[in-house]
Design a protein around this motif. Structure first.
Motif, PDB file in Angstrom:
ATOM      1  N   PRO A 383       0.810  -1.224   0.000  1.00 34.54           N
ATOM      2  CA  PRO A 383       0.000   0.000   0.000  1.00 34.54           C
ATOM      3  C   PRO A 383       0.843   1.273   0.000  1.00 34.54           C
ATOM      4  N   PHE A 384       2.051   1.186   0.546  1.00 32.66           N
ATOM      5  CA  PHE A 384       2.935   2.353   0.559  1.00 32.66           C
ATOM      6  C   PHE A 384       3.301   2.762  -0.863  1.00 32.66           C
ATOM      7  N   GLU A 385       3.758   1.811  -1.653  1.00 33.17           N
ATOM      8  CA  GLU A 385       4.116   2.108  -3.042  1.00 33.17           C
ATOM      9  C   GLU A 385       2.885   2.518  -3.848  1.00 33.17           C
ATOM     10  N   THR A 386       1.737   1.919  -3.516  1.00 33.47           N
ATOM     11  CA  THR A 386       0.508   2.258  -4.230  1.00 33.47           C
ATOM     12  C   THR A 386       0.136   3.719  -4.006  1.00 33.47           C
ATOM     13  N   LEU A 387       0.177   4.158  -2.752  1.00 34.35           N
ATOM     14  CA  LEU A 387      -0.200   5.533  -2.437  1.00 34.35           C
ATOM     15  C   LEU A 387       0.753   6.536  -3.094  1.00 34.35           C
ATOM     16  N   LEU A 388       2.023   6.173  -3.196  1.00 32.59           N
ATOM     17  CA  LEU A 388       2.974   7.087  -3.829  1.00 32.59           C
ATOM     18  C   LEU A 388       2.683   7.280  -5.308  1.00 32.59           C
TER      19      LEU A 388
END
Length: 491
Positions: A383-388
């Motif tokens: 989810p971290f990479e997705t939000l970025l």
């Protein structure tokens, strides 16, 4: 001797009046930023008379500064507002006025034991901490002002018997934690009552200060950025400004987003893990190992082999429990409106999608859209990479997201489509017809107005009525509702 009680009453009244002056000044300062000369002069006289520094009355002077100039006050601020600790400071340690006395004697002893001068001193210190924290500066905020507020908020948490940052983080301390956090034997406040009331308020004040300053200035300072408390409002700002950040500022922004994602994911993962794991599949033979042995059933089925003479049960067949579960591969397609009004839902659903993506035999796809659509499926597990990779803001055109979602529905009966939006769309009729077609195909369609931590939602009434008539009412409210719906279908 006859004049002594009157003298005591007069002195007690004077001390009570002093304490009242300090608290009236505190209330006046909190609700009216203009100084009231009579209260200021009276409070200054009280503070000087009891031997405390006048800097206690200046909200622009940090508690740290006061303690540096007057180190002896540090111990007084620690546990200042902890029930029991304050009482002991005012009545004296080891006093037990009720022991071996009747009720009237207890009341009289308790009144005599109260140290009125200590109560006035405590009022001055409490006023300092509360005023510095809840009297936030108006207008633009500098990085130094934010740093000073965070330090003062830490002293408030110490005064309440917590570690600095504990209330803002919403984490209750373990048993036996002393006012200084060292594990002493002093009593601590009931954090289950303090955290819901004080924690969010402190977080809200901090978020407001961050909004009123240049965020990049804070992020460029690793020490200051590390003291920020991750919140939804802060994450929204970071996501909006991430393309303008670089170097140290970008690294600190990513660290804050990662912290917030991990905290939310821990809560959501707990909710998902509480789900049932599917019905027992009795078509699969049970695994014949000891841990699956059904002892009660084995005894019952072999009772005919009981030998009364030898008083022994002969077992000629063992029975085992079925443990295999029915797990049909399912496809979960999450479509999220990434316009500015849906940032809370965007963050929550991105994290939730990653959690379900970790379940066995659940194929998760994630699509984000505004006026353009982006397939985030390759990064759905992180989810971290997705939000970025999101781009908050802009209008909404759900038809572009539908063009990506429809080809993913290969087996409608084993597919659930979750569409998160406020449904204020440019092309209402074509989009609703496409959604109705998904519902008619046999796929489970779940329209979601919001999935927030607070449950607030605003949904286009036009779409709300048509979804209701279709038999797929809009799901709005706390994210637990969506978790429940997905658990029911996927497990």
């Amino acid at each position: 001797m006859t004049g002594q009680p009157n003298h005591t009453v007069t002195e007690d009244t004077a001390q009570a009046n002093r304490r009242q002056v300090l608290y009236w000044r505190l209330l006046a300062q909190l609700f009216d930023h203009e100084e009231h000369a009579p209260l200021e002069s009276a409070s200054l006289a009280v503070v000087e008379d009891i031997g405390l520094p006048p800097a206690l009355l200046d909200p622009q002077t940090a508690v740290d500064s006061v303690v540096q100039r007057h180190p002896e006050l540090a111990a007084e601020f620690e546990g200042l507002m902890v029930p029991g600790v304050a009482e002991e400071a005012e009545t004296g340690p080891g006093l037990d006025p009720g022991e071996g006395a009747d009720a009237e004697t207890e009341e009289a002893s308790d009144a005599d034991d109260r140290d009125r001068a200590a109560e006035v001193r405590r009022a001055a210190l409490v006023s300092k901490v509360l005023l510095n924290v809840f009297h936030s500066p108006p207008g633009n905020v500098s990085a130094s002002q934010l740093s000073r507020w965070q330090s003062d908020a830490g002293w408030l948490e110490r005064a309440l018997g917590c570690e600095p940052g504990q209330l803002r983080g919403g984490r209750a301390g373990g048993a036996g934690v002393s006012p200084t956090g060292t594990g002493g034997g002093a009593r601590t406040p009931d954090l289950s009552r303090l955290i819901p009331e004080i924690g969010p308020e402190l977080g809200s004040i901090e978020a407001g200060l961050v909004r009123r300053m240049r965020l990049r200035e804070v992020l460029a300072d690793p020490q200051l950025a590390g003291r920020l408390t991750p919140s939804m409002s802060l994450i929204e700002q970071l996501l909006r400004d991430k393309d303008n950040l670089s170097g140290v500022a970008l690294a600190n922004a990513k660290a804050l987003i990662r912290r917030f994602v991990d905290e939310v994911a821990e809560v959501l993962r707990t909710q998902v893990e509480k789900s049932s794991v599917g019905a027992l599949d009795r078509s699969v033979p049970p695994k014949r190992v000891f841990r699956n042995l059904d002892l009660d059933r084995t005894i019952w089925k072999n009772l005919t082999n009981w030998d009364p003479e030898e008083e022994r049960l002969y077992v000629d067949r063992l029975f085992y429990r079925h443990t295999a579960r029915k797990t049909t591969p399912q496809r979960l397609i999450v479509v999220v409106d990434q316009s500015g009004s849906m940032v809370d839902s965007m963050v929550n659903c991105t994290i939730l999608a990653s959690i379900f993506a970790g379940l066995p035999k659940v194929d998760v796809h994630l699509i984000a859209y505004d006026t353009q659509a982006l397939d985030l499926t390759p990064w759905v597990h992180d989810p971290f990479e997705t939000l970025l990779r999101t781009n908050l803001g802009g209008g909404t055109d759900g038809t572009v997201a539908m063009a990506l979602a429809q080809p993913k529905i290969a087996e409608p009966r084993n597919t659930v489509v979750v569409w998160i939006s406020d449904f204020y769309e440019w092309q209402t009729e074509p989009l609703f017809e496409s959604m109705a077609a998904i519902h008619r195909s046999g796929a489970k369609f779940i329209p979601v107005g919001s999935v927030t931590s607070s449950g607030r939602a605003s949904v286009n009434p036009w779409f709300r009525e048509r979804f209701k008539d279709q038999g797929t009412p809009v799901l709005s409210g706390h994210i637990r509702k969506l978790v429940h719906e997905l658990k029911t279908f996927l497990t």
